[in-house]
Design an enzyme around this catalytic site. Structure first.
Site, mmCIF file in Angstrom:
data_model
loop_
_atom_site.group_PDB
_atom_site.id
_atom_site.type_symbol
_atom_site.label_atom_id
_atom_site.label_comp_id
_atom_site.label_asym_id
_atom_site.label_seq_id
_atom_site.Cartn_x
_atom_site.Cartn_y
_atom_site.Cartn_z
ATOM 1 N N ALA A 16 67.674 -33.183 74.574
ATOM 2 C CA ALA A 16 66.180 -33.478 74.912
ATOM 3 C C ALA A 16 65.721 -34.742 75.060
ATOM 4 O O ALA A 16 65.164 -34.983 76.065
ATOM 5 C CB ALA A 16 65.472 -33.018 73.606
ATOM 6 N N SER A 37 60.473 -32.711 64.018
ATOM 7 C CA SER A 37 61.927 -33.150 63.239
ATOM 8 C C SER A 37 61.706 -33.755 61.878
ATOM 9 O O SER A 37 60.686 -34.429 61.997
ATOM 10 C CB SER A 37 62.867 -33.879 64.248
ATOM 11 O OG SER A 37 63.856 -34.219 63.855
ATOM 12 N N TYR A 58 59.465 -27.623 61.791
ATOM 13 C CA TYR A 58 59.479 -26.770 62.958
ATOM 14 C C TYR A 58 58.678 -25.600 62.665
ATOM 15 O O TYR A 58 57.788 -25.484 63.610
ATOM 16 C CB TYR A 58 61.012 -25.973 63.125
ATOM 17 C CG TYR A 58 61.890 -26.783 63.463
ATOM 18 C CD1 TYR A 58 61.893 -28.106 63.812
ATOM 19 C CD2 TYR A 58 63.213 -26.589 63.282
ATOM 20 C CE1 TYR A 58 63.054 -29.072 64.129
ATOM 21 C CE2 TYR A 58 64.328 -27.246 63.293
ATOM 22 C CZ TYR A 58 64.280 -28.628 63.914
ATOM 23 O OH TYR A 58 65.290 -29.401 64.095
ATOM 24 N N LEU A 74 68.765 -26.900 69.432
ATOM 25 C CA LEU A 74 69.340 -26.809 68.083
ATOM 26 C C LEU A 74 70.832 -26.523 68.319
ATOM 27 O O LEU A 74 71.174 -25.808 69.231
ATOM 28 C CB LEU A 74 68.502 -25.985 67.140
ATOM 29 C CG LEU A 74 67.168 -26.361 67.138
ATOM 30 C CD1 LEU A 74 66.303 -25.208 66.075
ATOM 31 C CD2 LEU A 74 67.088 -27.641 66.049
ATOM 32 N N LYS A 97 71.676 -23.161 75.968
ATOM 33 C CA LYS A 97 72.718 -22.188 76.138
ATOM 34 C C LYS A 97 73.907 -22.522 75.178
ATOM 35 O O LYS A 97 73.861 -23.743 74.579
ATOM 36 C CB LYS A 97 73.654 -22.498 77.338
ATOM 37 C CG LYS A 97 73.802 -23.635 78.017
ATOM 38 C CD LYS A 97 74.405 -24.885 77.475
ATOM 39 C CE LYS A 97 75.864 -24.842 77.024
ATOM 40 N NZ LYS A 97 76.223 -25.950 76.147
#
Length: 340
Positions: A16, A37, A58, A74, A97
């Site tokens: 990210a 977070s 979250y 994650l 993925k």
């Protein structure tokens, strides 16, 4: 009419920070409005990327009515839970993925998204670079003749293994999930076909028993054979090659051309030894964000990508089954029941 999607980011994951947040800043139709977070560095990230809202959990972020979609980077084993949670809160989902650890798990996630009328997409960013469509066009033109073999390879050297999620089996670590999924996806994507059987083998880390490297063979009913290898214990390799009866196509930066500022090279070799090169430029992370944001804005369902997610996991499951049985395994439309 709304012209951009308001995004929330779940976690301070490295991908990210390095790739997606810069891509959101460059995307024409997306804006990151919140990040969540418990990591103390989340506030520094928010400041760096001009993100106005910071949440410590979250769930808090998912309750925000001003967020349209979330990006989930994650660990693999946590995808299913948080995709479902996001969908239940009405958020569209872009998930890293592999989207899940099994095809059955992915099907459940997608069903929850459908039930809650939200869009879902797995983040195989490489496929948005224009080089792959160009490769398909060259194949379709007949320039390299009848296809015979495709090879796909992706590897890197994982220096700091201690504590890294990639070597934690409980978090869905391992080379097949981490990089092998790209090799399998690229084969299916470029050949526009599904393999009928697979053979695979792997080498494991003696401590964690997570696979550090994997090699595989995919057989297709049209006579094409594909070979792949993926690893976390050797130097960076990143390419695929298609070999036909009249020539071949090599893509030397198939998955991470952004190292060259988005420039990718396609090398076409003819049977007589002559070759030519084509260069294409594309910022695949930006293109991915813009594509999914456009889907959200237009209410367009990326159906073929959902099918791709399930089929890719079918092949991955067959690889695991082949490794356990030490033989070729037929790939059916339903996922494998093997327990790992």
């Amino acid at each position: 009419m709304t012209t951009f999607v308001r995004w929330g980011i779940l976690s301070t994951a490295q991908i990210a920070q390095d790739e997606l947040l810069p891509a959101y800043m460059d995307a024409a139709n997306a804006e990151v409005t919140a990040i969540a977070s418990s990591n103390p560095k989340v506030k520094d990230m928010a400041l760096k990327f001009s993100i106005p809202k910071v949440y410590e959990s979250y769930d808090e972020l998912l309750k925000d009515p001003d967020i349209d979609a979330v990006y989930i980077p994650l660990p693999n084993a946590l995808h299913s839970h948080w995709v479902k949670r996001a969908a239940e809160k009405g958020k569209h989902v872009l998930c890293e993925k592999p989207a899940a650890l099994t095809a059955g798990e992915a099907e459940e996630m997608i069903e929850v998204c459908k039930k809650n009328s939200v869009l879902f997409m797995e983040a195989f960013m490489y496929q948005f670079h224009p080089q792959h469509q160009r490769v398909k066009e060259i194949i379709a033109s007949g320039e390299i003749g009848e296809l015979k073999i495709m090879k796909s390879s992706l590897s890197f050297y994982l220096e700091d293994k201690a504590g890294n999620i990639r070597v934690k089996p409980e978090l869905g670590g391992g080379s097949l999930y981490d990089v092998g999924c790209y090799c399998i996806h690229s084969i299916r994507n470029v050949l526009s076909a599904e393999p009928s059987r697979v053979y695979a083998s792997m080498k494991k880390n003696p401590d964690s028993q997570v696979d550090m490297s994997v090699v595989g063979v995919l057989d297709f009913d049209n006579g094409v054979t594909a070979l792949f290898d993926a690893a976390m214990d050797r130097t960076r390799i990143d390419y695929y090659e298609i070999i036909g009866t009249k020539g071949s196509i090599r893509v030397p930066n198939a998955f991470v051309p952004h190292f060259n500022n988005g420039e990718a090279l396609i090398v076409i070799n003819a049977e007589d030894g002559k070759y030519r090169e084509e260069k294409l430029i594309g910022h695949q992370y930006v293109l991915q964000v813009e594509y999914f944001s456009r889907c959200v804005l237009e209410g367009k369902i990326p159906n073929y990508m959902i099918e791709n997610t399930i089929q890719n996991l079918n092949v991955i499951e067959a690889c695991f089954e082949s490794i356990e049985r030490k033989t070729f395994v037929n790939i059916s439309s339903s996922h494998s029941k093997i327990t790992r």
